[in-house]
Scaffold this motif. Structure first.
Motif, mmCIF file in Angstrom:
data_model
loop_
_atom_site.group_PDB
_atom_site.id
_atom_site.type_symbol
_atom_site.label_atom_id
_atom_site.label_comp_id
_atom_site.label_asym_id
_atom_site.label_seq_id
_atom_site.Cartn_x
_atom_site.Cartn_y
_atom_site.Cartn_z
ATOM 1 N N PHE A 25 20.473 51.041 58.294
ATOM 2 C CA PHE A 25 20.719 52.436 58.657
ATOM 3 C C PHE A 25 20.489 52.680 60.137
ATOM 4 O O PHE A 25 21.293 53.340 60.791
ATOM 5 C CB PHE A 25 19.822 53.384 57.858
ATOM 6 C CG PHE A 25 19.768 54.764 58.459
ATOM 7 C CD1 PHE A 25 20.865 55.602 58.379
ATOM 8 C CD2 PHE A 25 18.635 55.210 59.148
ATOM 9 C CE1 PHE A 25 20.840 56.875 58.955
ATOM 10 C CE2 PHE A 25 18.600 56.476 59.720
ATOM 11 C CZ PHE A 25 19.710 57.309 59.619
ATOM 12 N N MET A 43 25.166 56.960 53.085
ATOM 13 C CA MET A 43 24.581 58.093 53.794
ATOM 14 C C MET A 43 24.055 59.142 52.806
ATOM 15 O O MET A 43 24.820 59.687 52.012
ATOM 16 C CB MET A 43 25.622 58.730 54.723
ATOM 17 C CG MET A 43 26.047 57.837 55.869
ATOM 18 S SD MET A 43 24.678 57.531 57.017
ATOM 19 C CE MET A 43 25.418 56.238 58.047
ATOM 20 N N HIS A 92 19.569 61.027 55.643
ATOM 21 C CA HIS A 92 20.175 60.241 56.712
ATOM 22 C C HIS A 92 20.985 61.129 57.650
ATOM 23 O O HIS A 92 20.906 60.992 58.876
ATOM 24 C CB HIS A 92 21.093 59.166 56.122
ATOM 25 C CG HIS A 92 20.352 58.004 55.549
ATOM 26 N ND1 HIS A 92 20.909 57.155 54.617
ATOM 27 C CD2 HIS A 92 19.081 57.554 55.755
ATOM 28 C CE1 HIS A 92 20.035 56.218 54.287
ATOM 29 N NE2 HIS A 92 18.915 56.438 54.958
#
Length: 268
Positions: free
Chosen positions: A43, A211, A215
């Motif tokens: 991420f 996502m 996030h």
């Protein structure tokens, strides 16, 4: 969540400060992520790409009137049309190589050792070019020749190696091809628009399924902070390099790279 928000804030500042300086925003982000222990996080690697769009929006805001005139004249003004074609020509090599080698680059080159060595080598190259007695023949980034645009685009591909610097590679190439320092820096800004928008779209599409709401909130923090910081930096950068050149940024790269290598060698 709070800790991640603080990390996003700091990384957003780093991105905004370094994106348009010839010091490698990606390299600095990777080093800060290493300090935070985020090296293995998929991420945060994506985050580093996505928040670059905030810095790009800063360029669109600062140069809005100039870019709007070019957009309006694209179909009626040969000079405007030629510049748009020139930017696309310069963008094409990075788009091609980035699309083909993106996974390999992230897997093998996104590590702090590569970043530190690239910072030092790039700093030495930038210092060398800055001290050359060049005789600029271009003083406007919109009037470069088409072969020159292509040459700058090919040179920009070196920035696929983290720590090299996209803006640094394009600025060095532009100066060697005959641009003065200000127009070389300005074209690096314009070339960043399609390059970074393309990288943003590619990464966001590729990772969209991963996502979450949290996030997106973290990305939004980094995005806004990089946008605000980039506006401040860009407004002062051009005047600085016009008066003082790039030596300061060359030594910045060498210093950060050297300290990074020392820290890595000591296991920090």
């Amino acid at each position: 969540m709070f800790t991640d928000a603080i990390r996003a804030l700091i990384l957003g500042i780093v991105e905004g400060v370094t994106e348009f300086l010839p010091v490698s925003s990606t390299g600095h982000l990777l080093l800060v992520q290493h300090i935070f222990g985020l090296d293995e996080s998929g991420f945060w690697k994506t985050f580093a790409v996505l928040i670059q769009l905030g810095a790009i929006l800063a360029i669109l805001l600062i140069y809005f009137q100039r870019l709007w005139r070019i957009a309006l004249g694209m179909f009626s003004d040969p000079d405007a049309r030629r510049f748009v074609i020139g930017v696309l020509v310069a963008f094409f090599p990075a788009a091609l190589i980035g699309g083909l080698a993106n996974s390999y680059i992230k897997l093998w080159l996104f590590n702090p050792w590569v970043v530190c060595f690239s910072l030092i080598v790039g700093g030495a190259v930038l210092l060398w070019v800055d001290q050359l007695d060049l005789k600029p023949t271009y003083h406007d980034a919109t009037t470069f020749s088409l072969p020159m645009y292509l040459g700058i685009g090919i040179a920009q591909c070196a920035a696929m190696i983290p720590g090299t610097s996209r803006s640094g590679a394009s600025i060095v190439a532009a100066m060697l091809f005959g641009a003065d320092k200000r127009s070389a820096a300005e074209f690096s800004f314009f070339l960043a628009i399609p390059t970074m928008v393309g990288a943003f779209a590619y990464d966001f599409y590729k990772n969209r399924a991963d996502m979450s709401t949290d996030h997106l909130t973290i990305i939004a923090i980094g995005f806004v902070v990089s946008f605000i910081t980039a506006i401040i930096v860009v407004r002062t950068f051009l005047d600085f390099v016009t008066r003082h050149g790039f030596a300061f940024f060359a030594w910045w790269r060498v210093t950060v790279g050297t300290l990074g290598l020392i820290a890595l060698a000591l296991g920090k």
